[in-house]
Design an enzyme around this catalytic site. Sequence first.
Site, PDB file in Angstrom:
ATOM      1  N   ASN A  40      39.361  16.702 -10.400  1.00 28.26           N
ATOM      2  CA  ASN A  40      38.510  17.887  -9.490  1.00 28.26           C
ATOM      3  C   ASN A  40      39.358  18.572  -8.778  1.00 28.26           C
ATOM      4  O   ASN A  40      39.428  19.687  -8.765  1.00 28.26           O
ATOM      5  CB  ASN A  40      37.510  17.489  -8.798  1.00 28.26           C
ATOM      6  CG  ASN A  40      36.213  17.234  -9.850  1.00 28.26           C
ATOM      7  OD1 ASN A  40      35.706  18.129 -10.291  1.00 28.26           O
ATOM      8  ND2 ASN A  40      35.562  16.139  -9.872  1.00 28.26           N
ATOM      9  N   LEU A  54      31.351   7.599   3.811  1.00 21.83           N
ATOM     10  CA  LEU A  54      30.276   8.392   4.544  1.00 21.83           C
ATOM     11  C   LEU A  54      31.101   8.796   5.776  1.00 21.83           C
ATOM     12  O   LEU A  54      31.854   8.298   6.495  1.00 21.83           O
ATOM     13  CB  LEU A  54      29.086   7.665   5.002  1.00 21.83           C
ATOM     14  CG  LEU A  54      28.257   7.269   3.928  1.00 21.83           C
ATOM     15  CD1 LEU A  54      27.014   6.424   4.578  1.00 21.83           C
ATOM     16  CD2 LEU A  54      27.455   8.682   3.539  1.00 21.83           C
ATOM     17  N   ASN A  92      30.532  18.189  -1.414  1.00 18.03           N
ATOM     18  CA  ASN A  92      31.154  17.191  -2.296  1.00 18.03           C
ATOM     19  C   ASN A  92      30.357  17.131  -3.903  1.00 18.03           C
ATOM     20  O   ASN A  92      29.529  18.323  -4.074  1.00 18.03           O
ATOM     21  CB  ASN A  92      30.196  15.877  -2.013  1.00 18.03           C
ATOM     22  CG  ASN A  92      30.878  14.589  -2.503  1.00 18.03           C
ATOM     23  OD1 ASN A  92      31.749  14.574  -3.201  1.00 18.03           O
ATOM     24  ND2 ASN A  92      30.089  13.409  -2.359  1.00 18.03           N
ATOM     25  N   HIS A 151      28.854  15.300  -7.184  1.00 16.99           N
ATOM     26  CA  HIS A 151      28.471  14.140  -7.750  1.00 16.99           C
ATOM     27  C   HIS A 151      28.268  14.162  -9.233  1.00 16.99           C
ATOM     28  O   HIS A 151      27.783  15.135  -9.776  1.00 16.99           O
ATOM     29  CB  HIS A 151      27.025  13.695  -6.973  1.00 16.99           C
ATOM     30  CG  HIS A 151      26.817  12.418  -7.412  1.00 16.99           C
ATOM     31  ND1 HIS A 151      27.329  11.436  -6.750  1.00 16.99           N
ATOM     32  CD2 HIS A 151      25.565  12.050  -7.971  1.00 16.99           C
ATOM     33  CE1 HIS A 151      26.612  10.307  -7.257  1.00 16.99           C
ATOM     34  NE2 HIS A 151      25.397  10.699  -7.986  1.00 16.99           N
TER      35      HIS A 151
HETATM   36  C1  GAR Z   1      34.046  12.596 -10.062  1.00 16.23           C
HETATM   37  O1  GAR Z   1      33.438  12.174 -10.918  1.00 16.23           O
HETATM   38  C2  GAR Z   1      33.085  12.910  -8.717  1.00 16.23           C
HETATM   39  O2  GAR Z   1      32.103  13.411  -9.242  1.00 16.23           O
HETATM   40  C3  GAR Z   1      32.768  11.503  -8.410  1.00 16.23           C
HETATM   41  O3  GAR Z   1      34.383  10.904  -8.532  1.00 16.23           O
HETATM   42  C4  GAR Z   1      34.990  11.385  -9.449  1.00 16.23           C
HETATM   43  C5  GAR Z   1      36.259  11.688  -8.787  1.00 16.23           C
HETATM   44  O4  GAR Z   1      36.979  12.412  -9.720  1.00 16.23           O
HETATM   45  N1  GAR Z   1      32.173  11.358  -6.966  1.00 16.23           N
HETATM   46  C6  GAR Z   1      31.239  10.715  -6.787  1.00 16.23           C
HETATM   47  O5  GAR Z   1      31.081   9.760  -7.317  1.00 16.23           O
HETATM   48  C7  GAR Z   1      30.968  10.945  -5.103  1.00 16.23           C
HETATM   49  N2  GAR Z   1      29.895   9.885  -4.911  1.00 16.23           N
HETATM   50  P1  GAR Z   1      38.637  12.198  -9.554  1.00 16.23           P
HETATM   51  O6  GAR Z   1      38.991  10.773  -9.732  1.00 16.23           O
HETATM   52  O7  GAR Z   1      38.923  13.061 -10.643  1.00 16.23           O
HETATM   53  O8  GAR Z   1      38.789  12.849  -8.259  1.00 16.23           O
END
Ligand code: GAR
Length: 200
Positions: free
Chosen positions: A23, A98, A113, A115
């Site tokens: 992301n 958190l 954030n 999700h």
């Molecule tokens: C993503 O899928 C994001 O939506 C999730 O962690 C991943 C991180 O992606 N976040 C959550 O679950 C927040 N509770 P990344 O490893 O590419 O940074």
Amino acid sequence: MAGTSSKIQRIITLSSGKSRGSNLIAIYRFFAEQHLPVEIVRAVFTDAKSVACQSCQQLNIPTRIIPARDMEAFEAQLIALAHSEDAQLIALCGFMKLLSRDCLSALKIPVLNIHPALLPKYGGQGMYGMRVHEAVFAAGDKLSGATIHRVDLIYDHGEILVQKTVDISDCSSPQEIAGRVLAVEHEIYAPAIFDELQRL
Ligand code: GAR
């Protein structure tokens, strides 16, 4: 998307040591490719071993390691960093802890954030990583999606800013759902950050 302004807006990203950085990099690419005046002034990681940290270094995105074992110390450093960098927004990119009420109010800037599921149903403690997609798969849902929300005191809760659904009716595993949802995440996070910045 709201109107653009030429003043460079400064954001900080926040990721755990386990983040793949997908992301974060999608956000970076969006602003670069669209020539939008938004800069990631610091990508914060809780662990230097993160692969995403190395990707940032290759792209010249400044990084900062702040261990999160002691959340009080972590928050104090984050607040100091946000103020010294004159950051206008913090975007969580795979940060799984958190932030306290005191931290959120001391920051005085929006904290967003993303999700990997449709909130509010698939939020709350324990709903992260593959567990979210496993729950969606087990429920036999035909739709999943990604949700961008303001960070709240409750895990993956808070005002929903953007939500996009994706058809998963032909997905035969949680992994397949995860891939489809991740593509949606990459599409919606940066524009949502930009819209939020335009509202400031
Ligand atoms: C993503 O899928 C994001 O939506 C999730 O962690 C991943 C991180 O992606 N976040 C959550 O679950 C927040 N509770 P990344 O490893 O590419 O940074």
